[in-house]
Design a protein around this motif. Structure first.
Motif, mmCIF file in Angstrom:
data_model
loop_
_atom_site.group_PDB
_atom_site.id
_atom_site.type_symbol
_atom_site.label_atom_id
_atom_site.label_comp_id
_atom_site.label_asym_id
_atom_site.label_seq_id
_atom_site.Cartn_x
_atom_site.Cartn_y
_atom_site.Cartn_z
ATOM 1 N N MET A 31 -1.693 5.604 1.762
ATOM 2 C CA MET A 31 -1.281 4.251 2.154
ATOM 3 C C MET A 31 -2.453 3.488 2.751
ATOM 4 S SD MET A 31 1.655 3.268 4.920
ATOM 5 C CE MET A 31 1.824 1.574 5.538
ATOM 6 N N LEU A 32 -3.224 4.181 3.576
ATOM 7 C CA LEU A 32 -4.388 3.551 4.207
ATOM 8 C C LEU A 32 -5.357 3.004 3.144
ATOM 9 C CD1 LEU A 32 -6.109 3.221 6.898
ATOM 10 C CD2 LEU A 32 -7.197 5.367 6.229
ATOM 11 N N VAL A 33 -5.618 3.832 2.145
ATOM 12 C CA VAL A 33 -6.558 3.416 1.098
ATOM 13 C C VAL A 33 -5.939 2.330 0.218
ATOM 14 C CG1 VAL A 33 -7.836 4.202 -0.939
ATOM 15 C CG2 VAL A 33 -7.769 5.630 1.123
ATOM 16 N N GLU A 34 -4.660 2.465 -0.093
ATOM 17 C CA GLU A 34 -4.015 1.470 -0.971
ATOM 18 C C GLU A 34 -3.867 0.105 -0.295
ATOM 19 O OE1 GLU A 34 -3.520 1.726 -4.130
ATOM 20 O OE2 GLU A 34 -3.936 3.863 -4.304
ATOM 21 N N GLN A 35 -3.581 0.097 1.022
ATOM 22 C CA GLN A 35 -3.509 -1.217 1.686
ATOM 23 C C GLN A 35 -4.886 -1.867 1.700
ATOM 24 O OE1 GLN A 35 -4.851 -2.244 4.829
ATOM 25 N NE2 GLN A 35 -5.732 -0.225 5.236
ATOM 26 N N ALA A 36 -5.925 -1.023 1.814
ATOM 27 C CA ALA A 36 -7.297 -1.556 1.765
ATOM 28 C C ALA A 36 -7.594 -2.131 0.378
ATOM 29 C CB ALA A 36 -8.296 -0.449 2.122
ATOM 30 N N ALA A 37 -7.175 -1.416 -0.644
ATOM 31 C CA ALA A 37 -7.419 -1.882 -2.024
ATOM 32 C C ALA A 37 -6.729 -3.213 -2.275
ATOM 33 C CB ALA A 37 -6.940 -0.825 -3.017
ATOM 34 N N GLU A 38 -5.541 -3.347 -1.712
ATOM 35 C CA GLU A 38 -4.773 -4.591 -1.881
ATOM 36 C C GLU A 38 -5.475 -5.754 -1.156
ATOM 37 O OE1 GLU A 38 -2.195 -4.310 -3.883
ATOM 38 O OE2 GLU A 38 -1.292 -6.279 -3.611
ATOM 39 N N SER A 39 -6.033 -5.488 0.016
ATOM 40 C CA SER A 39 -6.813 -6.518 0.730
ATOM 41 C C SER A 39 -8.049 -6.893 -0.084
ATOM 42 C CB SER A 39 -7.284 -6.000 2.095
ATOM 43 O OG SER A 39 -6.200 -5.664 2.908
ATOM 44 N N GLY A 92 0.834 -1.214 0.000
ATOM 45 C CA GLY A 92 0.000 0.000 0.000
ATOM 46 C C GLY A 92 0.858 1.249 0.000
ATOM 47 N N LEU A 93 1.907 1.238 0.827
ATOM 48 C CA LEU A 93 2.816 2.387 0.876
ATOM 49 C C LEU A 93 3.516 2.575 -0.469
ATOM 50 C CD1 LEU A 93 4.508 4.578 2.405
ATOM 51 C CD2 LEU A 93 6.114 2.746 2.953
ATOM 52 N N ALA A 94 4.052 1.480 -1.005
ATOM 53 C CA ALA A 94 4.808 1.578 -2.260
ATOM 54 C C ALA A 94 3.903 2.033 -3.409
ATOM 55 C CB ALA A 94 5.465 0.237 -2.587
ATOM 56 N N ARG A 95 2.670 1.563 -3.433
ATOM 57 C CA ARG A 95 1.736 1.987 -4.496
ATOM 58 C C ARG A 95 1.374 3.459 -4.334
ATOM 59 N NH1 ARG A 95 -0.851 -1.831 -7.714
ATOM 60 N NH2 ARG A 95 -2.589 -0.399 -8.028
ATOM 61 N N ASP A 96 1.208 3.903 -3.094
ATOM 62 C CA ASP A 96 0.875 5.308 -2.888
ATOM 63 C C ASP A 96 2.015 6.199 -3.392
ATOM 64 O OD1 ASP A 96 -0.836 7.397 -2.049
ATOM 65 O OD2 ASP A 96 0.304 7.615 -0.186
ATOM 66 N N ILE A 97 3.244 5.812 -3.042
ATOM 67 C CA ILE A 97 4.397 6.625 -3.448
ATOM 68 C C ILE A 97 4.551 6.628 -4.973
ATOM 69 C CG2 ILE A 97 6.932 6.763 -3.378
ATOM 70 C CD1 ILE A 97 6.776 5.770 -0.457
ATOM 71 N N THR A 98 4.498 5.426 -5.560
ATOM 72 C CA THR A 98 4.834 5.343 -6.991
ATOM 73 C C THR A 98 3.677 5.774 -7.891
ATOM 74 O OG1 THR A 98 4.235 2.995 -6.979
ATOM 75 C CG2 THR A 98 6.563 3.530 -6.713
ATOM 76 N N ILE A 99 2.445 5.402 -7.517
ATOM 77 C CA ILE A 99 1.314 5.687 -8.420
ATOM 78 C C ILE A 99 0.664 7.024 -8.064
ATOM 79 C CG2 ILE A 99 -0.910 4.866 -9.290
ATOM 80 C CD1 ILE A 99 0.121 1.981 -8.663
ATOM 81 N N ASN A 100 0.205 7.152 -6.821
ATOM 82 C CA ASN A 100 -0.546 8.372 -6.471
ATOM 83 C C ASN A 100 0.358 9.599 -6.395
ATOM 84 O OD1 ASN A 100 -2.756 6.671 -6.213
ATOM 85 N ND2 ASN A 100 -2.442 6.373 -4.029
ATOM 86 N N LEU A 101 1.556 9.410 -5.841
ATOM 87 C CA LEU A 101 2.458 10.556 -5.680
ATOM 88 C C LEU A 101 3.472 10.642 -6.819
ATOM 89 C CD1 LEU A 101 3.003 10.164 -1.824
ATOM 90 C CD2 LEU A 101 1.496 11.795 -2.973
ATOM 91 N N ASN A 102 3.363 9.708 -7.753
ATOM 92 C CA ASN A 102 4.136 9.786 -8.985
ATOM 93 C C ASN A 102 5.648 9.919 -8.732
ATOM 94 O OD1 ASN A 102 4.219 9.720 -11.699
ATOM 95 N ND2 ASN A 102 3.757 11.904 -12.004
ATOM 96 N N THR A 103 6.127 9.194 -7.727
ATOM 97 C CA THR A 103 7.537 9.286 -7.330
ATOM 98 C C THR A 103 8.159 7.898 -7.435
ATOM 99 O OG1 THR A 103 6.988 11.036 -5.770
ATOM 100 C CG2 THR A 103 9.066 9.886 -5.395
ATOM 101 N N THR A 104 9.173 7.767 -8.272
ATOM 102 C CA THR A 104 9.774 6.432 -8.403
ATOM 103 C C THR A 104 10.639 6.117 -7.177
ATOM 104 O OG1 THR A 104 11.545 7.429 -9.649
ATOM 105 C CG2 THR A 104 9.879 6.304 -10.926
ATOM 106 N N ILE A 105 10.636 4.866 -6.797
ATOM 107 C CA ILE A 105 11.484 4.384 -5.706
ATOM 108 C C ILE A 105 12.761 3.788 -6.307
ATOM 109 C CG2 ILE A 105 11.635 2.681 -3.830
ATOM 110 C CD1 ILE A 105 8.549 2.978 -3.535
ATOM 111 N N ALA A 106 12.624 3.235 -7.508
ATOM 112 C CA ALA A 106 13.776 2.612 -8.181
ATOM 113 C C ALA A 106 14.925 3.610 -8.283
ATOM 114 C CB ALA A 106 13.369 2.158 -9.583
#
Ligand code: ATR
Length: 272
Positions: free
Chosen positions: A242-250, A105-119
């Motif tokens: 992150m809260l919403v993305e972890q929920a989506a993943e569940s 959820g955290l990684a999806r929020d950072i990369t998708i919603n906040l448009n920030t690559t972690i790589a």
């Protein structure tokens, strides 16, 4: 009859999970009902059992039961094993599949919603408790250049480094050790914000384009985000995404459908 799901915790009345999952269910036309369930502090296992017997199909687990849920699971996903904590249970016949969707959820929020690559980025993770452990593997899957774990109690950061050393490039230390860290993404996974406190952070952690991310979600900016802003950081985020993305993943684990998260993140930000 709708399929039954619940979030279980103690306390639980503040949980946003019922609002989030009810929106997901409406949006994806799933015949399900999602409620909040309080368990007595000494009766988590029985409360889960009763919910299953009543036809429950799955649960989200929150404070303080994630470790008990881990122990109760009969099968674990790799990310739950490494997190040593379970935030999602799926009931499948006799089996209790335990998963942990927090880090993804955290990684999806950072990369998708906040448009920030972690790589290929330099990441600083503040904290070495359960919340930090839960997000390390999903962050490393994005292959940052380095994931530095900073903690007041250095030993706990070193233990986490040791646990995850095979998965990526890790460093461990106290906050002062990373004084010239020049990190691209700084994530607060300590519980300090809950007490309106802030770890002793040196200047120089951030650069001009850093993202400061507090995993805690609150109506007011946290001490960490206020500090980051004072240091000139422009890119700030709290844990609502992150809260919403972890929920989506569940939800995806239970229903096999990935709900859209934009509207509900927007709604939760509006109603702060
Ligand atoms: P959680 O499950 O929320 O991670 P935890 O396992 O109790 O809770 O871990 C809390 C984390 O927040 C730890 O990293 C803790 O640092 P220590 O290991 O040194 O105790 C950190 N923490 C909590 N309050 C803090 C504070 N005021 N300053 C610095 N770190 C703090």
């Amino acid at each position: 009859m709708p399929d039954l799901y619940a979030v279980i915790g103690n306390p639980i009345s503040h949980s946003k999970s019922p609002i989030i999952h009810t929106e997901f269910a409406l949006q994806t036309k799933q015949n399900m009902q999602y409620s909040a369930l309080i368990a007595p502090l000494d009766d988590f296992v029985e409360t889960v059992k009763t919910f299953r017997e009543q036809g429950g199909k799955g649960m989200n687990i929150t404070v303080p039961f994630k470790l008990e849920a881990f122990e109760l699971s009969t099968q674990l996903t790799e990310r739950a094993k490494q997190a040593q904590a379970v935030n999602t249970l799926k009931f499948d016949g006799d089996q209790l599949l335990g998963d942990n969707t927090d880090g993804t959820g955290l990684a999806r929020d950072i990369t998708i919603n906040l448009n920030t690559t972690i790589a290929a980025k330099r990441i600083l993770l503040m904290g070495a408790g359960g919340a930090a452990r839960g997000v390390i593997l999903p962050l490393l899957e994005h292959q940052p250049i380095v994931l530095a774990i900073a903690n007041r109690t250095v030993k706990k950061a070193q233990d986490l480094k040791q646990q995850f050393d095979g998965y990526g490039h890790l460093k461990a230390g106290n906050y002062a050790d990373f004084v010239d860290g020049d990190f691209d993404i700084i994530i607060n996974a300590t519980s300090a914000s809950l007490d309106d406190e802030l770890p002793q952070l040196p200047a120089g952690l951030f650069n001009n384009n850093s993202l400061a991310y507090d995993m805690m979600y609150s109506n007011e900016p946290t001490r960490f985000l206020i500090f980051a802003k004072q240091q000139g950081v422009k890119h700030l985020a709290d844990g609502v995404g992150m809260l919403v993305e972890q929920a989506a993943e569940s939800f995806f684990l239970w229903r096999g459908i990935r709900p859209n998260t934009k509207n509900i993140i927007h709604l939760l930000n509006q109603t702060k």
